[in-house]
Motif scaffolding. Structure first.
Motif, short mmCIF file in Angstrom:
data_model
loop_
_atom_site.label_atom_id
_atom_site.label_comp_id
_atom_site.label_asym_id
_atom_site.label_seq_id
_atom_site.Cartn_x
_atom_site.Cartn_y
_atom_site.Cartn_z
N GLU A 26 -9.80 -0.69 -11.59
CA GLU A 26 -10.19 0.29 -12.65
C GLU A 26 -11.74 0.62 -12.59
N ALA A 27 -12.52 -0.46 -12.83
CA ALA A 27 -13.77 -0.51 -12.75
C ALA A 27 -14.66 0.26 -11.71
N GLY A 28 -14.13 -0.11 -10.66
CA GLY A 28 -14.57 0.56 -9.59
C GLY A 28 -14.12 2.05 -9.37
N ARG A 29 -12.96 2.47 -9.82
CA ARG A 29 -12.53 4.08 -9.87
C ARG A 29 -13.51 4.66 -10.85
N LEU A 30 -13.34 4.00 -11.94
CA LEU A 30 -14.32 4.81 -13.21
C LEU A 30 -15.56 4.87 -13.42
N LEU A 31 -16.14 3.86 -12.58
CA LEU A 31 -17.70 3.49 -12.84
C LEU A 31 -18.39 3.70 -11.68
N GLY A 32 -17.59 3.70 -10.34
CA GLY A 32 -18.04 3.78 -9.06
C GLY A 32 -18.15 2.71 -8.39
N GLY A 33 -18.01 2.93 -6.81
CA GLY A 33 -18.22 1.78 -5.80
C GLY A 33 -16.97 1.80 -4.95
N GLY A 34 -15.92 2.14 -5.70
CA GLY A 34 -14.76 2.23 -4.92
C GLY A 34 -13.66 0.95 -5.39
N PRO A 35 -12.60 0.83 -4.85
CA PRO A 35 -11.50 -0.18 -5.37
C PRO A 35 -11.90 -1.58 -5.10
N TYR A 53 -18.90 -7.52 -6.49
CA TYR A 53 -20.06 -7.97 -7.19
C TYR A 53 -19.56 -9.42 -7.86
N GLU A 54 -18.38 -9.53 -7.77
CA GLU A 54 -18.15 -10.85 -8.72
C GLU A 54 -18.04 -11.93 -7.83
N SER A 55 -17.82 -11.70 -6.63
CA SER A 55 -17.86 -12.81 -5.53
C SER A 55 -19.21 -13.02 -5.29
N GLY A 56 -20.17 -12.32 -5.37
CA GLY A 56 -21.45 -12.46 -4.87
C GLY A 56 -21.57 -12.03 -3.64
N GLU A 57 -20.97 -11.18 -2.93
CA GLU A 57 -20.85 -10.53 -1.45
C GLU A 57 -22.02 -9.38 -1.69
N VAL A 58 -21.97 -8.63 -2.86
CA VAL A 58 -22.88 -7.68 -3.11
C VAL A 58 -23.57 -7.78 -4.50
N VAL A 59 -24.64 -7.54 -4.50
CA VAL A 59 -25.45 -7.51 -5.80
C VAL A 59 -25.19 -6.19 -6.44
N ALA A 60 -24.89 -6.16 -7.84
CA ALA A 60 -25.06 -4.96 -8.31
C ALA A 60 -26.20 -4.10 -8.34
N SER A 61 -26.27 -2.85 -8.25
CA SER A 61 -27.52 -2.04 -8.19
C SER A 61 -28.30 -2.08 -9.53
N ARG A 62 -29.28 -1.65 -9.62
CA ARG A 62 -30.00 -1.36 -10.93
C ARG A 62 -29.20 -0.40 -11.85
N GLY A 63 -28.63 0.63 -11.26
CA GLY A 63 -27.95 1.64 -11.82
C GLY A 63 -26.78 1.05 -12.44
N MET A 64 -25.95 0.45 -11.72
CA MET A 64 -24.67 -0.31 -11.99
C MET A 64 -24.91 -1.49 -13.15
N THR A 65 -26.19 -2.08 -13.16
CA THR A 65 -26.46 -3.07 -13.99
C THR A 65 -26.64 -2.39 -15.30
#
Length: 144
Positions: free
Chosen positions: A88-97, A103-115
């Motif tokens: 839901e967060a990916g769908r509503l806030l962006g970034g995909g499913p 983000y939560e596994s640490g595979e990708v760092v959340a962007s400044r905008g998402m933060t």
């Protein structure tokens, strides 16, 4: 240990172990326990994909700290505070499913905008209802 890799220098079998490992980002360091295959004959090491995920998470957390970005734990905490699943967060806030899983596994760092968006929504969670309503309206209008 037939499946143990051989040390590239000594040719001797390596053994599975956990050893201190230090990473640095913009002059700031972090030491953590790194799983891997290690040589008793020297400083050689071999890491599996799973091993590298450990270091990736530590690097993502360090980068988030240095850059004042939301790290894996903060992203998860803020998402839960907003009562959203990862999808839901990916769908509503962006970034995909799978964005929030990454983000939560640490595979990708959340962007400044998402933060900034997550931190702002955590202070004003009532805005989430508007975002969800607008997303639902967009989906309904797109299907017409």
């Amino acid at each position: 240990m037939a499946d143990a890799p051989l040390c590239p220098l000594s040719g001797q079998p390596m053994r599975r172990d956990v050893r201190p490992f230090t990473i640095t980002y913009k002059g700031r360091g972090r030491t953590f326990d790194m799983p891997g295959w290690y040589s008793d004959a020297g400083d050689e090491s071999v890491f599996t994909r799973a091993d590298l995920k450990v270091s990736d998470r530590h690097l993502a957390t360090l980068k988030a700290e240095v850059e004042n970005l939301a790290g894996p734990d903060e992203v998860a905490r803020l998402r839960r505070r907003l009562r959203l699943s990862q999808a839901e967060a990916g769908r509503l806030l962006g970034g995909g499913p799978r964005a929030f899983q990454k983000y939560e596994s640490g595979e990708v760092v959340a962007s400044r905008g998402m933060t900034n968006l997550l931190r702002l929504l955590a202070r004003h969670p009532e805005e989430m209802a508007q975002i969800a309503a607008e997303a639902a309206g967009t989906l309904q209008n797109a299907s017409r």
